[in-house]
Design a protein around this motif. Sequence first.
Motif, PDB file in Angstrom:
ATOM      1  N   ASP A  11       1.030  -1.141  -0.348  1.00  0.00           N
ATOM      2  CA  ASP A  11      -0.142   0.180   0.196  1.00  0.00           C
ATOM      3  C   ASP A  11       0.906   1.405  -0.610  1.00  0.00           C
ATOM      4  OD1 ASP A  11      -1.466   2.167   1.016  1.00  0.00           O
ATOM      5  OD2 ASP A  11      -2.216   1.246   2.615  1.00  0.00           O
ATOM      6  N   GLY A  12       1.211   1.782  -1.335  1.00  0.00           N
ATOM      7  CA  GLY A  12       1.917   2.793  -1.170  1.00  0.00           C
ATOM      8  C   GLY A  12       1.518   4.134  -0.278  1.00  0.00           C
ATOM      9  N   THR A  13       0.462   4.314  -0.087  1.00  0.00           N
ATOM     10  CA  THR A  13       0.410   5.405   0.629  1.00  0.00           C
ATOM     11  C   THR A  13       0.753   6.042   1.720  1.00  0.00           C
ATOM     12  OG1 THR A  13      -2.080   4.592   0.714  1.00  0.00           O
ATOM     13  CG2 THR A  13      -1.797   7.149   1.886  1.00  0.00           C
ATOM     14  N   ARG A  14       1.701   6.020   2.532  1.00  0.00           N
ATOM     15  CA  ARG A  14       2.949   6.289   3.278  1.00  0.00           C
ATOM     16  C   ARG A  14       3.971   6.416   2.645  1.00  0.00           C
ATOM     17  NH1 ARG A  14       4.592   4.715   7.827  1.00  0.00           N
ATOM     18  NH2 ARG A  14       4.686   2.204   6.926  1.00  0.00           N
ATOM     19  N   TYR A  15       4.370   6.005   1.453  1.00  0.00           N
ATOM     20  CA  TYR A  15       5.740   6.203   1.140  1.00  0.00           C
ATOM     21  C   TYR A  15       6.511   6.865  -0.435  1.00  0.00           C
ATOM     22  CZ  TYR A  15       5.916   2.383   4.046  1.00  0.00           C
ATOM     23  OH  TYR A  15       5.662   1.288   4.873  1.00  0.00           O
ATOM     24  N   HIS A  16       7.370   7.739  -0.418  1.00  0.00           N
ATOM     25  CA  HIS A  16       7.518   7.778  -1.575  1.00  0.00           C
ATOM     26  C   HIS A  16       8.524   7.607  -2.644  1.00  0.00           C
ATOM     27  CE1 HIS A  16       7.652  11.370   1.498  1.00  0.00           C
ATOM     28  NE2 HIS A  16       7.667  12.072   1.112  1.00  0.00           N
ATOM     29  N   GLY A  17       7.312   6.478  -3.020  1.00  0.00           N
ATOM     30  CA  GLY A  17       7.569   5.356  -4.211  1.00  0.00           C
ATOM     31  C   GLY A  17       8.776   4.335  -3.989  1.00  0.00           C
ATOM     32  N   TRP A  18       8.926   3.798  -4.742  1.00  0.00           N
ATOM     33  CA  TRP A  18       9.995   2.470  -4.010  1.00  0.00           C
ATOM     34  C   TRP A  18      10.701   3.019  -4.002  1.00  0.00           C
ATOM     35  CZ3 TRP A  18      10.805  -1.981  -3.162  1.00  0.00           C
ATOM     36  CH2 TRP A  18      12.189  -2.831  -3.559  1.00  0.00           C
ATOM     37  N   GLN A  19      11.823   4.225  -4.851  1.00  0.00           N
ATOM     38  CA  GLN A  19      13.749   3.789  -4.673  1.00  0.00           C
ATOM     39  C   GLN A  19      13.264   5.087  -3.965  1.00  0.00           C
ATOM     40  OE1 GLN A  19      15.461   3.562  -7.989  1.00  0.00           O
ATOM     41  NE2 GLN A  19      16.737   5.040  -8.469  1.00  0.00           N
ATOM     42  N   VAL A  20      14.698   4.437  -2.715  1.00  0.00           N
ATOM     43  CA  VAL A  20      15.644   5.568  -1.500  1.00  0.00           C
ATOM     44  C   VAL A  20      15.738   6.535  -2.324  1.00  0.00           C
ATOM     45  CG1 VAL A  20      17.502   5.899  -0.479  1.00  0.00           C
ATOM     46  CG2 VAL A  20      16.632   3.835  -0.509  1.00  0.00           C
ATOM     47  N   GLN A  21      15.679   7.022  -1.263  1.00  0.00           N
ATOM     48  CA  GLN A  21      15.754   9.158  -1.908  1.00  0.00           C
ATOM     49  C   GLN A  21      15.297   9.937  -0.559  1.00  0.00           C
ATOM     50  OE1 GLN A  21      11.946  11.530  -2.295  1.00  0.00           O
ATOM     51  NE2 GLN A  21      11.302  10.287  -3.906  1.00  0.00           N
ATOM     52  N   PRO A  22      16.783  10.362  -0.385  1.00  0.00           N
ATOM     53  CA  PRO A  22      16.597  11.567   0.660  1.00  0.00           C
ATOM     54  C   PRO A  22      15.630  12.112   1.800  1.00  0.00           C
ATOM     55  CG  PRO A  22      17.620  12.777  -0.907  1.00  0.00           C
ATOM     56  CD  PRO A  22      16.933  11.486  -1.695  1.00  0.00           C
ATOM     57  N   ASN A  23      14.308  12.049   1.580  1.00  0.00           N
ATOM     58  CA  ASN A  23      13.879  13.344   1.409  1.00  0.00           C
ATOM     59  C   ASN A  23      12.263  12.751   1.798  1.00  0.00           C
ATOM     60  OD1 ASN A  23      15.842  15.859   1.409  1.00  0.00           O
ATOM     61  ND2 ASN A  23      14.563  15.606  -0.992  1.00  0.00           N
ATOM     62  N   GLY A  24      12.501  11.261   1.988  1.00  0.00           N
ATOM     63  CA  GLY A  24      11.054  10.422   2.416  1.00  0.00           C
ATOM     64  C   GLY A  24      11.833   9.713   2.590  1.00  0.00           C
ATOM     65  N   VAL A  25      10.695   8.052   3.337  1.00  0.00           N
ATOM     66  CA  VAL A  25      10.277   7.160   3.458  1.00  0.00           C
ATOM     67  C   VAL A  25      10.410   6.198   2.055  1.00  0.00           C
ATOM     68  CG1 VAL A  25       9.834   5.482   4.688  1.00  0.00           C
ATOM     69  CG2 VAL A  25      10.278   7.370   6.186  1.00  0.00           C
ATOM     70  N   THR A  26      10.910   5.319   1.548  1.00  0.00           N
ATOM     71  CA  THR A  26      10.483   4.352   0.775  1.00  0.00           C
ATOM     72  C   THR A  26      10.671   3.111   0.709  1.00  0.00           C
ATOM     73  OG1 THR A  26      12.466   4.185  -0.134  1.00  0.00           O
ATOM     74  CG2 THR A  26      11.669   5.985  -0.745  1.00  0.00           C
ATOM     75  N   VAL A  27       9.872   2.206  -0.252  1.00  0.00           N
ATOM     76  CA  VAL A  27       9.430   0.992   0.103  1.00  0.00           C
ATOM     77  C   VAL A  27      10.656   0.467  -0.157  1.00  0.00           C
ATOM     78  CG1 VAL A  27       8.394  -0.878  -0.980  1.00  0.00           C
ATOM     79  CG2 VAL A  27       8.003   0.909  -1.026  1.00  0.00           C
ATOM     80  N   GLN A  28      11.613   0.943  -0.811  1.00  0.00           N
ATOM     81  CA  GLN A  28      12.666  -0.260  -0.759  1.00  0.00           C
ATOM     82  C   GLN A  28      13.848  -0.244   0.405  1.00  0.00           C
ATOM     83  OE1 GLN A  28      16.037   2.373  -3.390  1.00  0.00           O
ATOM     84  NE2 GLN A  28      16.655  -0.353  -4.058  1.00  0.00           N
ATOM     85  N   GLU A  29      13.998   1.202   1.053  1.00  0.00           N
ATOM     86  CA  GLU A  29      14.853   1.386   2.222  1.00  0.00           C
ATOM     87  C   GLU A  29      13.418   0.458   3.812  1.00  0.00           C
ATOM     88  OE1 GLU A  29      14.179   5.222   3.281  1.00  0.00           O
ATOM     89  OE2 GLU A  29      14.498   5.493   5.037  1.00  0.00           O
ATOM     90  N   THR A  30      12.410   0.749   3.597  1.00  0.00           N
ATOM     91  CA  THR A  30      11.693  -0.491   5.270  1.00  0.00           C
ATOM     92  C   THR A  30      12.564  -1.896   4.355  1.00  0.00           C
ATOM     93  OG1 THR A  30      10.886   1.774   4.546  1.00  0.00           O
ATOM     94  CG2 THR A  30       9.559  -0.655   5.571  1.00  0.00           C
ATOM     95  N   LEU A  31      12.549  -1.937   2.709  1.00  0.00           N
ATOM     96  CA  LEU A  31      12.797  -3.390   2.747  1.00  0.00           C
ATOM     97  C   LEU A  31      14.070  -3.798   2.981  1.00  0.00           C
ATOM     98  CD1 LEU A  31      11.810  -6.397   1.998  1.00  0.00           C
ATOM     99  CD2 LEU A  31      12.061  -5.477  -0.508  1.00  0.00           C
ATOM    100  N   GLN A  32      15.048  -2.714   2.841  1.00  0.00           N
ATOM    101  CA  GLN A  32      16.943  -2.800   2.860  1.00  0.00           C
ATOM    102  C   GLN A  32      16.504  -3.207   4.936  1.00  0.00           C
ATOM    103  OE1 GLN A  32      18.070  -0.008   0.975  1.00  0.00           O
ATOM    104  NE2 GLN A  32      19.128  -1.219   0.133  1.00  0.00           N
TER     105      GLN A  32
END
Lengths: 249, 249
Positions: A11-32
């Motif tokens: 559910d992408g609602t809370r995420y700044h997309g998939w890819q790691v980026q400096p300004n928000g929590v992403t799915v990739q980072e959460t999975l890492q």
Amino acid sequence: MRRLLLTLQYDGTRYHGWQVQPNGVTVQETLQDAVERVTGVRSGITGCSRTDAGVHAEMFCCLTETSTRIPDGKLIKALNANLPGDIAVIGCREVGPEFHPRYSAAGKQYIYRIWNGPAPNPFWRGYALQRELPLDTGSMNATASLFLGTHDFSAFCSSGSSVEDKVRTVSVSRVERQGDLVTYTVEADGFLYNMVRIFVGTLLDVESGRLSRETVAEALTTGNRVQAGATAPACGLYLSRVFYPEDVF
Amino acid sequence: MRRLLLTLQYDGTRYHGWQVQPNGVTVQETLQDAVERVTGVRSGITGCSRTDAGVHAEMFCCLTETSTRIPDGKLIKALNANLPGDIAVIGCREVGPEFHPRYSAAGKQYIYRIWNGPAPNPFWRGYALQRELPLDTGSMNATASLFLGTHDFSAFCSSGSSVEDKVRTVSVSRVERQGDLVTYTVEADGFLYNMVRIFVGTLLDVESGRLSRETVAEALTTGNRVQAGATAPACGLYLSRVFYPEDVF
């Protein structure tokens, strides 16, 4: 090292997309983070695509390399125990050295959901675009069918994309209604930046009379972004399937 | 004054239930705010039931009195424009002086949803209880059918209820599976505090072996709360229908 293809839903609602980026929590980072907690090692994870902030995934594929000996089934459970409830690992399989989650994909399917009832629906808030004025799926399909086939989709791509070749082949482009829920399904061998959201914005702009179907047909030859529709909101978009030829695993 | 029966849907996740209370935002209060913004007058609103924090409603009925002359259809649109996206007014009709949203109801239907897949489902987070171990709906229905009929449901009521007569008649009590989604549907002429959540907790406790079906049958005669199951979480529960006899309007 084991090369593991992980299949996710999120559910992408809370995420700044998939890819790691400096300004928000992403799915990739959460999975890492979860992989690190389970295996003790922080690993790179390669996704099958970038999804934008707020976009959902019913099936997202990604690859990680790990030396952990935890069997696949147990790894799924351990990762889910370490992931927030809006991300779930639903599959894990070992793949060969040739496999790449993006380059090995033969195509993808996206679904865009529109709640088209007489009143808003609280349960689709954040999960569908809500449109009150009745949509005519027959008319929408007449527009949607224009996208079928091989075209240069430059007019249906947001600026900021670094991709040079904008020719893609769309094999499915179809609008369906089930009660008050209107669903647009599109399959292609690849998608440009915001392509599905611009397809949907175009379908809606034709329905509202802001664009003519003739202008949309022209956009497929001129590549002129202003002849296509607006970019529909992220919340209705779902990456729903990733297609891999069986021999790439 | 017009007496208006408003029909709502709401996603209860963010709310401390229906009824106004000092320590949290409630659906009733949020609706009163919207009515006040639209009509200029703060009115009392009477609900068909109290729902607990986190419980959802696919159909909730409530009554308000207003002197506004805004027609029903426009009032629905105006209220929705002034409500957050997790509450929607889906119906409005004028009712006679005898109608009461709670006392006129002949019965209600609740639905409880359980995600019973091999992995968690991010899209049902907050909207279903998630259970990984496979549930046997045949066995669950054998337990669920015990609740059918007229019984003193004291064993299936949380303490803190001020209701004295705990006899209710359950007319539907059924478990169904559609893929990985297990749904419990229950209809009765009235429900006690937490009754549906305790029914569901009981179904699950019998499946896990914590309770025997014989003990549950006994609970219907002894009224002993410890012979019934745990109270299942609020997030899976939906008030789904309120039944009114046609002549009460």
